[in-house]
Design an enzyme around this catalytic site. Structure first.
Site, short mmCIF file in Angstrom:
data_model
loop_
_atom_site.label_atom_id
_atom_site.label_comp_id
_atom_site.label_asym_id
_atom_site.label_seq_id
_atom_site.Cartn_x
_atom_site.Cartn_y
_atom_site.Cartn_z
N ILE A 92 -8.74 5.94 7.18
CA ILE A 92 -8.35 5.59 8.56
C ILE A 92 -9.51 5.85 9.52
O ILE A 92 -9.35 5.71 10.74
CB ILE A 92 -7.07 6.37 8.98
N HIS A 108 -4.29 1.53 5.27
CA HIS A 108 -3.50 2.67 5.76
C HIS A 108 -3.62 2.85 7.26
O HIS A 108 -3.26 3.90 7.79
CB HIS A 108 -3.94 3.96 5.05
N CYS A 135 4.22 2.63 27.11
CA CYS A 135 3.37 1.66 26.41
C CYS A 135 2.78 0.69 27.44
O CYS A 135 3.52 0.17 28.29
CB CYS A 135 4.25 0.89 25.41
N CYS A 138 4.85 -2.88 26.74
CA CYS A 138 6.30 -3.06 27.03
C CYS A 138 6.81 -2.09 28.09
O CYS A 138 7.97 -2.10 28.46
CB CYS A 138 7.11 -2.92 25.75
N ASN A 201 -17.47 7.36 -8.40
CA ASN A 201 -16.71 8.50 -7.89
C ASN A 201 -17.47 9.80 -8.18
O ASN A 201 -18.43 9.83 -8.95
CB ASN A 201 -15.32 8.52 -8.55
P1 NAD Z 1 5.59 5.81 -2.18
O1 NAD Z 1 6.05 7.16 -2.65
O2 NAD Z 1 6.33 5.10 -1.12
O3 NAD Z 1 5.27 4.92 -3.44
C1 NAD Z 1 4.56 3.72 -3.20
C2 NAD Z 1 5.01 2.74 -4.25
O4 NAD Z 1 4.29 3.01 -5.46
C3 NAD Z 1 6.49 2.85 -4.60
O5 NAD Z 1 7.04 1.56 -4.67
C4 NAD Z 1 6.44 3.51 -5.98
O6 NAD Z 1 7.53 3.11 -6.78
C5 NAD Z 1 5.18 2.92 -6.55
N1 NAD Z 1 4.67 3.69 -7.68
C6 NAD Z 1 4.64 5.02 -7.80
N2 NAD Z 1 4.15 5.35 -9.01
C7 NAD Z 1 3.85 4.17 -9.63
C8 NAD Z 1 3.32 3.84 -10.91
N3 NAD Z 1 2.96 4.80 -11.79
N4 NAD Z 1 3.16 2.54 -11.25
C9 NAD Z 1 3.51 1.59 -10.36
N5 NAD Z 1 4.04 1.82 -9.15
C10 NAD Z 1 4.19 3.12 -8.81
O7 NAD Z 1 4.13 5.95 -1.65
P2 NAD Z 1 3.70 7.03 -0.65
O8 NAD Z 1 2.85 7.99 -1.40
O9 NAD Z 1 4.89 7.51 0.10
O10 NAD Z 1 2.77 6.19 0.35
C11 NAD Z 1 3.24 5.00 0.88
C12 NAD Z 1 2.04 4.38 1.49
O11 NAD Z 1 1.55 5.21 2.56
C13 NAD Z 1 0.92 4.24 0.49
O12 NAD Z 1 0.14 3.11 0.79
C14 NAD Z 1 0.13 5.50 0.79
O13 NAD Z 1 -1.21 5.39 0.38
C15 NAD Z 1 0.23 5.58 2.30
N6 NAD Z 1 -0.01 6.94 2.80
C16 NAD Z 1 -0.81 7.11 3.87
C17 NAD Z 1 -1.04 8.39 4.34
C18 NAD Z 1 -1.98 8.60 5.51
O14 NAD Z 1 -2.19 9.73 5.93
N7 NAD Z 1 -2.57 7.50 6.00
C19 NAD Z 1 -0.45 9.49 3.74
C20 NAD Z 1 0.37 9.25 2.65
C21 NAD Z 1 0.60 7.99 2.17
N1 APR Z 2 -18.50 11.34 -3.41
C1 APR Z 2 -17.70 10.54 -4.14
N2 APR Z 2 -16.40 10.83 -4.41
C2 APR Z 2 -15.92 11.98 -3.91
C3 APR Z 2 -16.71 12.87 -3.15
C4 APR Z 2 -18.07 12.51 -2.90
N3 APR Z 2 -18.89 13.28 -2.20
N4 APR Z 2 -15.94 13.94 -2.84
C5 APR Z 2 -14.73 13.72 -3.37
N5 APR Z 2 -14.73 12.56 -4.04
C6 APR Z 2 -13.64 11.93 -4.80
C7 APR Z 2 -12.72 12.91 -5.48
O1 APR Z 2 -13.21 13.17 -6.80
C8 APR Z 2 -11.41 12.14 -5.51
O2 APR Z 2 -11.33 11.36 -6.69
O3 APR Z 2 -12.85 11.25 -3.86
C9 APR Z 2 -11.50 11.21 -4.31
C10 APR Z 2 -10.61 11.66 -3.15
O4 APR Z 2 -9.26 11.51 -3.57
P1 APR Z 2 -8.07 11.80 -2.53
O5 APR Z 2 -8.36 13.07 -1.83
O6 APR Z 2 -6.79 11.64 -3.28
O7 APR Z 2 -8.23 10.65 -1.45
P2 APR Z 2 -7.74 9.15 -1.60
O8 APR Z 2 -7.83 8.68 -3.01
O9 APR Z 2 -8.44 8.37 -0.56
O10 APR Z 2 -6.16 9.27 -1.20
C11 APR Z 2 -5.41 8.03 -1.15
O11 APR Z 2 -3.49 9.14 -0.21
O12 APR Z 2 -2.50 10.66 1.22
C12 APR Z 2 -2.86 9.34 1.05
O13 APR Z 2 -3.28 7.86 2.80
C13 APR Z 2 -3.83 8.92 2.10
O14 APR Z 2 -5.50 7.20 1.94
C14 APR Z 2 -5.03 8.39 1.32
C15 APR Z 2 -4.43 8.10 -0.02
#
Ligand code: NAD
Ligand code: APR
Length: 234
Positions: A92, A108, A135, A138, A201
């Site tokens: 984000i 996201h 807002c 609105c 990664n």
């Molecule tokens: P969720 O728990 O709503 O699950 C998302 C979907 O993935 C569901 O339909 C679930 O059935 C499916 N899923 C889970 N495991 C699976 C698997 N092994 N194979 C296939 N499908 C699978 O997801 P969430 O974690 O609540 O997140 C919903 C959305 O919000 C996602 O895009 C997530 O990345 C996003 N998110 C954003 C933030 C943020 O801070 N921006 C934080 C958390 C989640």
């Molecule tokens: N360089 C490359 N990769 C890195 C580094 C680095 N310096 N530091 C950490 N990583 C890798 C970690 O090994 C890990 O695999 O980045 C990944 C971070 O994983 P998460 O913390 O799970 O972040 P992300 O995969 O973006 O999470 C997905 O989950 O909560 C939601 O919306 C949120 O967008 C987020 C989503």
């Protein structure tokens, strides 16, 4: 060549923005169920706003890094060679934009934007925004929230993302743990479509075995090295 790049928190880690599931990550320090769900916002909007205001302050003092810049270079080079780069981020932050990537799909949402729950308008964030502020579109108060996708909500622009994933020649995941769907399922879809897959990664992700090619190391060195390899092949 059409390249689909998916980035996660790891690409911004060396810019000083926290990841989520690493040791000391954001979800190790804060309870996502109390800060990143629609229910949390309904229950205590000011607490949620305070959490994202703190992350926004951190973002404003951060800078893009060599990995973001390398992805921008790749996008420009692919366009010059008649191909394209589809850049989809789970992040984000705006560090891809600050590194001059031209088109960034934020599945996201974006920390620097707000959305009205009443009329759905999306506006640039201002620090004085809060639930009591009406807002600007609105004129209703009580509905301005961070334009961020929370747990349980649908990601943004999924039709565009799925279409780009169908058309790609190469799928690359950078800096993501591969633990949150639907982004975590993109590599499976790419393989099902016969698309080559690559992971860049810090360490093997949950999906590592699904990638044809892997490069491990900090993004600020591993991503530029991988990009140079792709540029040499164009
Ligand atoms: P969720 O728990 O709503 O699950 C998302 C979907 O993935 C569901 O339909 C679930 O059935 C499916 N899923 C889970 N495991 C699976 C698997 N092994 N194979 C296939 N499908 C699978 O997801 P969430 O974690 O609540 O997140 C919903 C959305 O919000 C996602 O895009 C997530 O990345 C996003 N998110 C954003 C933030 C943020 O801070 N921006 C934080 C958390 C989640
Ligand atoms: N360089 C490359 N990769 C890195 C580094 C680095 N310096 N530091 C950490 N990583 C890798 C970690 O090994 C890990 O695999 O980045 C990944 C971070 O994983 P998460 O913390 O799970 O972040 P992300 O995969 O973006 O999470 C997905 O989950 O909560 C939601 O919306 C949120 O967008 C987020 C989503």
């Amino acid at each position: 060549m059409r390249v689909f790049v998916l980035t996660g928190a790891g690409i911004s880690a060396e810019s000083g923005l926290g990841t989520f599931r690493d040791k000391g990550g954001i979800w190790a320090r804060f309870d996502p169920m109390k800060l990143a769900t629609p229910e949390a916002f309904a229950h205590d909007p000011n607490q949620v706003h305070a959490f994202y205001n703190a992350r926004r302050a951190n973002l404003l003092s951060a800078e893009s890094n060599a990995a973001h810049r390398a992805i921008a270079r790749l996008g420009a080079a692919l366009t010059e060679h008649g191909g394209d780069l589809f850049l989809c981020t789970q992040n984000i932050d705006d560090l891809h934009e600050r590194a001059e990537s031209s088109r960034v799909v934020h599945m996201h949402g974006e920390l620097l934007k707000a959305r009205c729950l009443r009329c759905e308008v999306v506006i640039p964030w201002r620090d004085d925004l809060g639930v009591e502020v009406p807002c600007p579109s609105c004129a209703q108060a009580g509905g301005l929230r961070p334009h961020v996708v929370w747990f349980g909500e649908m990601p943004l622009e999924m039709d565009t993302i799925c279409d780009a994933l169908q058309r790609a020649d190469l799928f690359v995941a950078i800096g993501t743990s591969g633990s949150v769907y639907p982004a975590a399922g993109f590599v499976t879809e790419a393989r099902g479509n016969g698309i080559r897959t690559c992971e860049v990664n810090l360490e093997p992700s949950d999906n590592a075995r699904q990638f044809d090619e892997t490069h491990y190391g900090p993004a600020s060195t591993a991503v530029p090295a991988w990009v140079e390899k792709v540029l040499a092949s164009l």
